[in-house]
Scaffold this motif. Structure first.
Motif, PDB file in Angstrom:
ATOM      1  N   SER A   1       0.986  -1.412   0.081  1.00  0.00           N
ATOM      2  CA  SER A   1       0.029  -0.071   0.103  1.00  0.00           C
ATOM      3  C   SER A   1       0.734   1.070   0.015  1.00  0.00           C
ATOM      4  CB  SER A   1      -0.921   0.227   1.133  1.00  0.00           C
ATOM      5  OG  SER A   1      -1.659  -1.237   1.311  1.00  0.00           O
ATOM      6  N   ALA A   2       0.713   2.098  -1.069  1.00  0.00           N
ATOM      7  CA  ALA A   2       1.535   3.282  -1.369  1.00  0.00           C
ATOM      8  C   ALA A   2       0.698   4.473  -1.459  1.00  0.00           C
ATOM      9  CB  ALA A   2       2.800   2.838  -2.345  1.00  0.00           C
ATOM     10  N   ALA A   3       1.480   5.537  -1.261  1.00  0.00           N
ATOM     11  CA  ALA A   3       0.868   6.881  -1.676  1.00  0.00           C
ATOM     12  C   ALA A   3       0.720   6.998  -2.944  1.00  0.00           C
ATOM     13  CB  ALA A   3       1.685   8.216  -1.064  1.00  0.00           C
ATOM     14  N   ALA A   4      -0.286   7.796  -3.683  1.00  0.00           N
ATOM     15  CA  ALA A   4      -0.508   8.084  -4.875  1.00  0.00           C
ATOM     16  C   ALA A   4       0.605   8.500  -5.787  1.00  0.00           C
ATOM     17  CB  ALA A   4      -1.631   8.757  -5.084  1.00  0.00           C
ATOM     18  N   SER A   5       1.360   9.403  -5.012  1.00  0.00           N
ATOM     19  CA  SER A   5       2.650   9.952  -5.659  1.00  0.00           C
ATOM     20  C   SER A   5       3.701   9.138  -5.972  1.00  0.00           C
ATOM     21  CB  SER A   5       3.036  11.214  -5.070  1.00  0.00           C
ATOM     22  OG  SER A   5       3.332  10.768  -3.550  1.00  0.00           O
ATOM     23  N   LEU A   6       3.628   7.660  -5.418  1.00  0.00           N
ATOM     24  CA  LEU A   6       4.626   6.639  -5.904  1.00  0.00           C
ATOM     25  C   LEU A   6       4.281   5.640  -6.699  1.00  0.00           C
ATOM     26  CD1 LEU A   6       5.603   5.846  -1.868  1.00  0.00           C
ATOM     27  CD2 LEU A   6       6.989   7.038  -3.234  1.00  0.00           C
ATOM     28  N   THR A   7       3.178   5.871  -7.588  1.00  0.00           N
ATOM     29  CA  THR A   7       2.455   5.162  -8.363  1.00  0.00           C
ATOM     30  C   THR A   7       3.609   4.663  -9.297  1.00  0.00           C
ATOM     31  OG1 THR A   7       0.289   6.097  -8.258  1.00  0.00           O
ATOM     32  CG2 THR A   7       0.749   4.874 -10.284  1.00  0.00           C
ATOM     33  N   GLY A   8       4.479   5.571 -10.314  1.00  0.00           N
ATOM     34  CA  GLY A   8       5.291   5.085 -11.074  1.00  0.00           C
ATOM     35  C   GLY A   8       6.507   4.428 -10.534  1.00  0.00           C
ATOM     36  N   THR A   9       7.164   5.029  -9.547  1.00  0.00           N
ATOM     37  CA  THR A   9       8.228   4.634  -9.141  1.00  0.00           C
ATOM     38  C   THR A   9       7.934   2.845  -8.424  1.00  0.00           C
ATOM     39  OG1 THR A   9       7.942   5.785  -7.044  1.00  0.00           O
ATOM     40  CG2 THR A   9       9.449   6.624  -8.641  1.00  0.00           C
ATOM     41  N   PHE A  10       6.916   2.946  -7.650  1.00  0.00           N
ATOM     42  CA  PHE A  10       6.621   1.554  -6.948  1.00  0.00           C
ATOM     43  C   PHE A  10       6.213   0.272  -8.044  1.00  0.00           C
ATOM     44  CE2 PHE A  10       6.181   1.421  -2.220  1.00  0.00           C
ATOM     45  CZ  PHE A  10       7.488   2.372  -2.201  1.00  0.00           C
ATOM     46  N   THR A  11       5.630   1.010  -9.207  1.00  0.00           N
ATOM     47  CA  THR A  11       5.358  -0.061 -10.128  1.00  0.00           C
ATOM     48  C   THR A  11       6.480  -0.538 -10.969  1.00  0.00           C
ATOM     49  OG1 THR A  11       3.054   1.019 -10.704  1.00  0.00           O
ATOM     50  CG2 THR A  11       3.987  -0.209 -12.119  1.00  0.00           C
ATOM     51  N   GLU A  12       7.564   0.287 -10.995  1.00  0.00           N
ATOM     52  CA  GLU A  12       8.760  -0.026 -11.716  1.00  0.00           C
ATOM     53  C   GLU A  12       9.516  -1.131 -10.590  1.00  0.00           C
ATOM     54  OE1 GLU A  12      13.033   1.919 -13.148  1.00  0.00           O
ATOM     55  OE2 GLU A  12      11.468   3.260 -12.821  1.00  0.00           O
ATOM     56  N   LEU A  13       9.789  -0.694  -9.498  1.00  0.00           N
ATOM     57  CA  LEU A  13      10.246  -1.507  -8.330  1.00  0.00           C
ATOM     58  C   LEU A  13       9.556  -2.986  -8.292  1.00  0.00           C
ATOM     59  CD1 LEU A  13      11.340   1.175  -5.608  1.00  0.00           C
ATOM     60  CD2 LEU A  13      12.920  -0.137  -7.423  1.00  0.00           C
ATOM     61  N   ALA A  14       8.216  -2.745  -8.260  1.00  0.00           N
ATOM     62  CA  ALA A  14       7.598  -4.157  -8.146  1.00  0.00           C
ATOM     63  C   ALA A  14       7.701  -4.882  -9.192  1.00  0.00           C
ATOM     64  CB  ALA A  14       6.194  -3.747  -7.930  1.00  0.00           C
ATOM     65  N   GLU A  15       7.777  -4.566 -10.271  1.00  0.00           N
ATOM     66  CA  GLU A  15       8.208  -5.321 -11.765  1.00  0.00           C
ATOM     67  C   GLU A  15       9.576  -6.061 -11.487  1.00  0.00           C
ATOM     68  OE1 GLU A  15       7.285  -2.722 -14.797  1.00  0.00           O
ATOM     69  OE2 GLU A  15       5.324  -3.296 -14.869  1.00  0.00           O
TER      70      GLU A  15
ATOM     71  N   ALA B   1       8.985 -11.881   2.406  1.00  0.00           N
ATOM     72  CA  ALA B   1       8.871 -11.153   1.058  1.00  0.00           C
ATOM     73  C   ALA B   1       8.694  -9.996   1.308  1.00  0.00           C
ATOM     74  CB  ALA B   1       7.676 -11.867   0.293  1.00  0.00           C
ATOM     75  N   ALA B   2       7.816  -9.337   2.299  1.00  0.00           N
ATOM     76  CA  ALA B   2       7.506  -7.977   2.528  1.00  0.00           C
ATOM     77  C   ALA B   2       9.023  -7.386   2.935  1.00  0.00           C
ATOM     78  CB  ALA B   2       6.545  -7.969   3.521  1.00  0.00           C
ATOM     79  N   GLN B   3       9.813  -8.025   3.634  1.00  0.00           N
ATOM     80  CA  GLN B   3      11.108  -7.293   3.982  1.00  0.00           C
ATOM     81  C   GLN B   3      11.964  -7.094   2.985  1.00  0.00           C
ATOM     82  OE1 GLN B   3      11.625  -5.765   7.094  1.00  0.00           O
ATOM     83  NE2 GLN B   3      13.146  -4.883   5.834  1.00  0.00           N
ATOM     84  N   ALA B   4      11.954  -8.334   2.102  1.00  0.00           N
ATOM     85  CA  ALA B   4      12.700  -8.263   0.846  1.00  0.00           C
ATOM     86  C   ALA B   4      12.269  -6.874  -0.129  1.00  0.00           C
ATOM     87  CB  ALA B   4      12.732  -9.494   0.056  1.00  0.00           C
ATOM     88  N   PHE B   5      11.008  -6.795  -0.214  1.00  0.00           N
ATOM     89  CA  PHE B   5      10.504  -5.497  -0.924  1.00  0.00           C
ATOM     90  C   PHE B   5      10.963  -4.262  -0.495  1.00  0.00           C
ATOM     91  CE2 PHE B   5       7.675  -2.084  -2.433  1.00  0.00           C
ATOM     92  CZ  PHE B   5       7.622  -2.580  -3.675  1.00  0.00           C
ATOM     93  N   ILE B   6      11.029  -4.171   0.956  1.00  0.00           N
ATOM     94  CA  ILE B   6      11.600  -2.889   1.415  1.00  0.00           C
ATOM     95  C   ILE B   6      12.848  -2.836   1.266  1.00  0.00           C
ATOM     96  CG2 ILE B   6      11.763  -1.831   3.613  1.00  0.00           C
ATOM     97  CD1 ILE B   6       9.253  -3.161   4.669  1.00  0.00           C
ATOM     98  N   ASP B   7      13.642  -4.002   1.499  1.00  0.00           N
ATOM     99  CA  ASP B   7      15.020  -3.958   1.251  1.00  0.00           C
ATOM    100  C   ASP B   7      15.335  -3.352  -0.454  1.00  0.00           C
ATOM    101  OD1 ASP B   7      15.620  -4.764   3.727  1.00  0.00           O
ATOM    102  OD2 ASP B   7      15.832  -6.951   3.120  1.00  0.00           O
ATOM    103  N   LEU B   8      14.485  -3.563  -1.174  1.00  0.00           N
ATOM    104  CA  LEU B   8      14.916  -3.193  -2.652  1.00  0.00           C
ATOM    105  C   LEU B   8      14.340  -1.673  -2.657  1.00  0.00           C
ATOM    106  CD1 LEU B   8      15.461  -3.568  -5.591  1.00  0.00           C
ATOM    107  CD2 LEU B   8      12.709  -4.164  -5.851  1.00  0.00           C
ATOM    108  N   VAL B   9      13.613  -1.095  -1.875  1.00  0.00           N
ATOM    109  CA  VAL B   9      13.189   0.263  -2.071  1.00  0.00           C
ATOM    110  C   VAL B   9      14.527   1.074  -1.320  1.00  0.00           C
ATOM    111  CG1 VAL B   9      11.560   1.831  -0.881  1.00  0.00           C
ATOM    112  CG2 VAL B   9      10.666  -0.158  -1.693  1.00  0.00           C
ATOM    113  N   LEU B  10      14.999   0.425  -0.180  1.00  0.00           N
ATOM    114  CA  LEU B  10      16.134   1.240   0.409  1.00  0.00           C
ATOM    115  C   LEU B  10      17.465   1.051  -0.254  1.00  0.00           C
ATOM    116  CD1 LEU B  10      14.817   0.301   3.975  1.00  0.00           C
ATOM    117  CD2 LEU B  10      14.582   2.241   2.587  1.00  0.00           C
ATOM    118  N   SER B  11      17.591   0.183  -1.059  1.00  0.00           N
ATOM    119  CA  SER B  11      18.874  -0.134  -2.078  1.00  0.00           C
ATOM    120  C   SER B  11      19.151   0.859  -2.651  1.00  0.00           C
ATOM    121  CB  SER B  11      18.528  -1.562  -2.795  1.00  0.00           C
ATOM    122  OG  SER B  11      17.860  -1.128  -3.746  1.00  0.00           O
ATOM    123  N   GLU B  12      20.322   0.644  -3.438  1.00  0.00           N
ATOM    124  CA  GLU B  12      20.893   1.835  -4.306  1.00  0.00           C
ATOM    125  C   GLU B  12      20.022   1.636  -5.451  1.00  0.00           C
ATOM    126  OE1 GLU B  12      25.093   1.231  -5.088  1.00  0.00           O
ATOM    127  OE2 GLU B  12      25.627   1.665  -3.240  1.00  0.00           O
TER     128      GLU B  12
END
Length: 252
Positions: free
Chosen positions: A39-53, A227-238
């Motif tokens: 669940s993410a803020a609407a302003s994260l739509t583009g970036t989180f879609t890219e990271l999720a893929e 898996a949730a933590q792995a996704f967070i780790d990707l968000v926080l990564s370089e």
């Protein structure tokens, strides 16, 4: 490349089926599987879609379901125990509202600031924030319960704008869409959203910069914490930092 599923906000209130009919849990060892709802803020739509893929490419047995809405709405739903694994908001205040739902301390991963936008042809001749005080100018902002709305109200008060907005939109994407569609002379949105529509809008910096921070956390009710933590780790990564930087976000 698999495409991450974007869900309507109501999906947070419904039970989620696991990918392939299995349990929503990480597999043995380092193998991740199942489904996570982010669940993410609407302003994260583009970036989180890219990271999720990208995440799904790296973990093909995990299905990422994305839910985008205003931060306040998502925080309230998380606090009420709605199914979900990861929460990312566009301000710290909304994250604090969801404190009872957090499995750990949130981490800030990006910043953003507010800008004034007008349609690319700028029919009202918007020049700066003071242009909004003209009674003939129609402008839109987010509702005050959304982080972009709180910042917009602060900007208007600081500039002494007495002309009321034509409408209060549920989130920043809805606000921007009104301007892009030429249904408003101007709007106050995040810089990243203005950049995403730079062919459709012209933007103006505010006289006093107003910024917000984006924290992320794993939810206590997560059915797939690994898996949730792995996704967070990707968000926080370089890699994540690069994605946010390219979209116009600032660093924490």
């Amino acid at each position: 490349m698999r495409t991450a599923r974007a869900l309507v906000p109501l999906a947070l209130l419904l039970p989620l089926a696991a990918c392939g009919g299995g349990e929503d849990a990480a597999g043995d060892g380092d193998e991740l599987s199942g489904t996570i709802t982010v669940s993410a803020a609407a302003s994260l739509t583009g970036t989180f879609t890219e990271l999720a893929e990208q995440f799904q490419d790296e973990h093909p047995d995990v299905e990422v379901e994305l839910v985008f809405d205003s931060s306040g709405t998502l925080a309230d739903q998380a606090n009420e125990g709605a199914p979900g694994d990861v929460l990312a908001t566009a301000d710290t205040a909304s994250m604090e509202r969801a404190v009872d739902a957090q499995a750990g301390s949130p981490v800030t991963f990006a910043t953003n600031d507010l800008v004034l936008v007008a349609p690319i042809d700028n029919p009202a001749g918007i020049a700066d924030l003071s242009s909004l005080d003209d009674p003939s100018v129609t402008y839109v902002i987010c509702v005050e319960t959304a982080p972009c709305g709180g910042l917009a109200q602060e900007a208007l008060e600081e500039a002494g704008i007495t002309n009321e907005p034509a409408s209060l939109e549920p989130d920043v994407k809805a606000t921007l869409s009104r301007v892009v569609a030429d249904e408003a002379d101007a709007g106050l949105v995040y810089r990243t959203d203005a950049l995403a529509e730079e062919d459709a809008v012209v933007s103006f910096d505010l006289p006093t910069p107003l910024a917000t921070e984006y924290p992320i956390t794993r939810l206590d009710q997560s059915r797939n914490p690994d898996a949730a933590q792995a996704f967070i780790d990707l968000v926080l990564s370089e890699v994540g930092s690069s994605v946010f930087s390219e979209a116009g976000f600032g660093t924490p």
